[in-house]
Design a protein around this motif. Structure first.
Motif, short mmCIF file in Angstrom:
data_model
loop_
_atom_site.label_atom_id
_atom_site.label_comp_id
_atom_site.label_asym_id
_atom_site.label_seq_id
_atom_site.Cartn_x
_atom_site.Cartn_y
_atom_site.Cartn_z
N GLN A 52 -48.92 -45.70 -69.87
CA GLN A 52 -49.59 -46.84 -69.55
C GLN A 52 -50.47 -46.79 -68.42
OE1 GLN A 52 -47.18 -50.67 -68.82
NE2 GLN A 52 -47.98 -50.76 -66.77
N ASN A 70 -54.82 -47.21 -68.57
CA ASN A 70 -55.36 -48.12 -67.48
C ASN A 70 -56.42 -47.55 -66.94
OD1 ASN A 70 -54.43 -50.72 -68.35
ND2 ASN A 70 -52.28 -50.50 -67.11
N LEU A 78 -59.30 -47.19 -69.18
CA LEU A 78 -59.98 -48.46 -69.16
C LEU A 78 -60.87 -48.74 -68.03
CD1 LEU A 78 -57.32 -50.44 -71.07
CD2 LEU A 78 -59.53 -50.03 -71.93
N VAL A 131 -51.95 -50.02 -57.65
CA VAL A 131 -53.22 -51.13 -57.97
C VAL A 131 -54.26 -51.27 -57.65
CG1 VAL A 131 -53.30 -53.87 -57.96
CG2 VAL A 131 -50.86 -52.74 -58.13
N ILE A 145 -56.63 -48.44 -59.53
CA ILE A 145 -57.36 -49.11 -60.75
C ILE A 145 -58.60 -49.98 -60.59
CG2 ILE A 145 -56.99 -50.65 -62.91
CD1 ILE A 145 -55.39 -48.15 -63.09
N ASP A 146 -58.35 -50.89 -59.54
CA ASP A 146 -59.55 -51.53 -59.02
C ASP A 146 -60.79 -50.71 -58.80
OD1 ASP A 146 -58.15 -53.82 -59.71
OD2 ASP A 146 -57.91 -54.49 -57.66
N PHE A 204 -45.15 -53.27 -70.05
CA PHE A 204 -46.01 -54.32 -69.37
C PHE A 204 -45.43 -55.34 -70.59
CE2 PHE A 204 -49.96 -56.99 -70.02
CZ PHE A 204 -49.99 -57.00 -68.65
N LEU A 230 -61.43 -59.51 -68.31
CA LEU A 230 -60.80 -58.46 -67.85
C LEU A 230 -59.52 -58.17 -68.95
CD1 LEU A 230 -60.76 -59.19 -64.04
CD2 LEU A 230 -61.31 -57.12 -65.23
N GLN A 249 -59.52 -57.16 -71.73
CA GLN A 249 -59.98 -56.10 -72.36
C GLN A 249 -59.90 -54.91 -71.73
OE1 GLN A 249 -63.72 -56.83 -74.34
NE2 GLN A 249 -63.24 -58.97 -74.92
N ARG A 250 -59.54 -55.07 -70.28
CA ARG A 250 -59.62 -53.82 -69.40
C ARG A 250 -58.19 -53.41 -68.98
NH1 ARG A 250 -64.32 -50.98 -67.63
NH2 ARG A 250 -66.04 -51.91 -68.87
N VAL A 251 -57.40 -54.14 -69.43
CA VAL A 251 -55.82 -53.87 -69.07
C VAL A 251 -55.25 -53.48 -70.29
CG1 VAL A 251 -53.64 -54.68 -68.23
CG2 VAL A 251 -55.80 -55.59 -67.34
N THR A 252 -54.71 -52.31 -70.48
CA THR A 252 -53.75 -51.98 -71.72
C THR A 252 -52.65 -52.72 -72.00
OG1 THR A 252 -53.02 -50.16 -72.98
CG2 THR A 252 -52.26 -50.30 -70.70
N ALA A 286 -59.49 -58.52 -58.05
CA ALA A 286 -60.70 -57.60 -57.65
C ALA A 286 -61.22 -56.77 -58.79
CB ALA A 286 -60.28 -56.69 -56.49
N GLY A 287 -60.33 -56.55 -59.76
CA GLY A 287 -60.39 -55.61 -60.71
C GLY A 287 -59.43 -55.55 -61.67
N PRO A 288 -59.36 -54.64 -62.86
CA PRO A 288 -57.96 -54.87 -63.75
C PRO A 288 -56.72 -54.68 -62.98
CG PRO A 288 -59.62 -52.95 -64.01
CD PRO A 288 -60.21 -53.83 -62.92
N GLY A 289 -56.57 -53.79 -62.09
CA GLY A 289 -55.41 -53.48 -61.30
C GLY A 289 -54.69 -54.63 -60.97
N THR A 290 -55.33 -55.50 -60.03
CA THR A 290 -55.04 -57.00 -59.40
C THR A 290 -55.05 -57.82 -60.69
OG1 THR A 290 -57.12 -57.30 -58.53
CG2 THR A 290 -55.62 -56.45 -56.95
N VAL A 335 -51.39 -57.55 -62.45
CA VAL A 335 -50.30 -57.99 -61.55
C VAL A 335 -50.60 -59.49 -61.50
CG1 VAL A 335 -49.46 -58.03 -59.26
CG2 VAL A 335 -50.27 -56.00 -60.33
N ILE A 380 -48.98 -61.47 -64.86
CA ILE A 380 -47.56 -61.48 -64.80
C ILE A 380 -47.15 -62.64 -64.09
CG2 ILE A 380 -45.16 -60.45 -64.27
CD1 ILE A 380 -46.78 -59.13 -66.41
N ASP A 381 -47.75 -62.74 -62.76
CA ASP A 381 -47.46 -63.96 -61.80
C ASP A 381 -47.56 -65.45 -62.57
OD1 ASP A 381 -46.48 -62.34 -59.94
OD2 ASP A 381 -48.06 -62.50 -58.32
#
Lengths: 277, 277, 277
Positions: A43, A47, A50, A256, A259-260, B44, B201, B203-206, B249-253, B256, B259-260
């Motif tokens: 995973q 990411n 991507l 996290v 990745i950003d 995920f 975004l 599309q930028r998260v697996t 700020a990007g696909p990492g945040t 997360v 999910i929230d």
């Protein structure tokens, strides 16, 4: 066949601008990266790819790995959780990638202390030379030692200690070798370059090394210079780590933010912040 | 058998209130969702289901997949990293789910260019009709084309381009078909509805598409109207993505925050923000 | 053989200071923890171990699992997504760990309703006694019931309801048994201790229970007192969860903050905040 035989250069063997151009090409062309990688990091690896602008694909069956390898921009073979089932898929993928002229990258996770995968790594290398081998110092030392046990394989080996082994592997297989660590050391058997970026938190997040292997495979899709590809990928991850570490409270927020940072890092900033030696 | 034969409706074929009620039912009944899914997105997917209030279970062996499928609220079969080992578990799960009257959902990842899984997808569909097929436009086009190659399978196909194929599949198997994309297009062969929410975004998260398949399976556990189930799941993910993108700020945040957002999004807000056409 | 036969203690059976010392030892010695665990939680488990200061290694093949088990500080066997391929690796790992005197930990995920893995769990337990069994109440009840169906296996069982079963298992195998839940209940068949920390969001993130099994294995590497090891690990995760929940907007941010909290939580603070009964 050792580091002393490498001629001195005026400046690093790879330029920062060239490395940044490789990353720009990945972003603009979105190469398909076929990852035969381990289940722990799949995973995160997807990411990372991507975020960097590449297109990950992960297919593990011998029935399909060849078909995907033939059309991929680059192929990653990571031995982390290899079983007899996925080993067969790796054999097929390497053979078909080579037949179609596609570059492949070996990440020899835990080669050395585990004989079965050490034999598999050598079998794959002999079946078709990779574009790049990426590992930590202990793995590179073990891969070079030929199973004779002449060198200690300790995970605390520093990258510099594996430079001669990396040069030997690079010459043997005609590939680049990236030794990852606090300062990455990379060679193609002729040139040597070091990436003096990064952050200690990279060691506290699983999959950072493995996803670097995937980034290397992405970069081999856009340049035929394997040392340049490996340097660009190593530099991208290391500079992104520096950015991510700013304001991170620990390895959770760092992963996290990494990745950003990979997503936002422009080739221009990479060219500026990359510290090659 | 094409889009033109679908009668016009007054308003969308699925109401926002009905979709929100489905999500409320998932939260209150916490259906067990048995996921036979790929190793890249397993974590995920489980977290998406937990955030939405469902109870994920992932069992991959042919020895056990049937027993779990018989008691699950819904079953997801996702072909992402299928091997001969997990294919056998999928066959058992689909057969036992059908025998026990449990709905199952097919996510035909990468069907089309990879013949082995394309054959497997058709075999599973023929063995027992699914409640829902969820894929991207290229996968739906490939699944419908019967291997005759009459249609191009390009990952850049827009969902709307796959509507006729989706209608044909829906009629052939008596199921709903969800074509995911910037605007999701869904049909059961008779009705058509579109979800005009979402964010790039995704599309930028697996795993966002794959976890949508799991959400669809969760929704099939609480309503017998498969199109409604697929619409509710697609709408939940798309509206949550809009919320998550705010301040990311990007696909990492973003991943997360997604999910929230799935955890916090109330059915009332979903009913308000959902944009069905 | 039941809870009433356990003599009363002056204070908890495990001291907070001793538990904190175990965590300090994990941080200073970085034990290698070999995890044969499920694919859903592998990444999270590795990150939990890294944050706590341990060194995760995950090898799934029967060809290699034994070699790694012999040199590991502790071995985790988690049945979550076990297949016939990984079951064979588990058998080898348990046998070789026992032969080399290495502690192993069983996490009997979903034992009870799934007969194949229930038999496997018992086979592994009979082949070599574990240091610790860690599960939820339903799993512990099922593992103790011998397949006679004398006890209901309901995931809503409270840990306290499984105490007699845990004591029986502890005496049968000479191991500690950790029953996880809102309040963890732990025993080695003679002593009983409860961890009254934690947070409800732990139930909304996949892998928190499974990664606790890995933390237990890490702690068995640094102390021969299995009950102490299991208590220290349970306490570490539960106190970290309380810290992580502060300011978390939902399970997404909570999971990230949990990794940070595990990384930052000092043994001194753990000794202060741990609530043992």
């Amino acid at each position: 066949m050792d580091a002393a035989s490498i001629p001195a250069h005026n400046g690093p063997a790879v330029s920062r601008a060239a490395a940044a151009d490789v990353i720009a090409s990945v972003r603009s062309s979105a190469p398909l990266v076929h990852c035969l990688t381990n289940v722990v990091v799949s995973q995160f690896t997807a990411n990372v790819l991507l975020a960097a602008g590449a297109a990950p694909a992960m297919v593990h069956s011998a029935q399909e790995a060849g078909a995907l390898a033939r059309v991929a921009g680059g192929v990653l073979v990571n031995l982390g959780t290899v079983t007899s089932v996925t080993a067969e898929a790796m054999r097929v993928a390497v053979k078909e990638a080579a037949g179609a002229g596609r570059p492949w990258v070996l990440d020899p996770v835990a080669v050395g202390p585990l004989p079965w995968r050490t034999d598999l790594a050598r079998e794959l290398l002999e079946s078709a030379p990779p574009a790049v081998i990426r590992g930590n110092a202990s793995e590179i030392l073990a891969l070079d030692s030929g199973g004779t046990g002449g060198r200690g394989v300790d995970s605390t080996d520093a990258p510099e200690a594996a430079l001669d082994a990396a040069i030997a592997l690079g010459r043997r297989y005609g590939c680049a070798v990236a030794v990852s660590g606090p300062e990455d050391v990379l060679t193609d058997g002729t040139r040597v370059v070091r990436v003096a970026n990064g952050h200690l938190l990279l060691q506290r997040v699983t999959g950072t090394g493995c996803s670097l292997g995937a980034l290397v495979a992405a970069c081999t899709a856009v340049t035929g210079d394997a040392l340049l590809a490996a340097t660009a990928a190593s530099g991208l991850l290391a500079v992104a780590a520096e950015i991510a570490a700013t304001g991170s409270a620990g390895p959770g927020t760092f992963a996290v933010a990494l990745i950003d940072a990979l997503y936002e890092l422009s080739p221009d900033r990479l060219a500026r912040d990359l510290n090659l030696r």
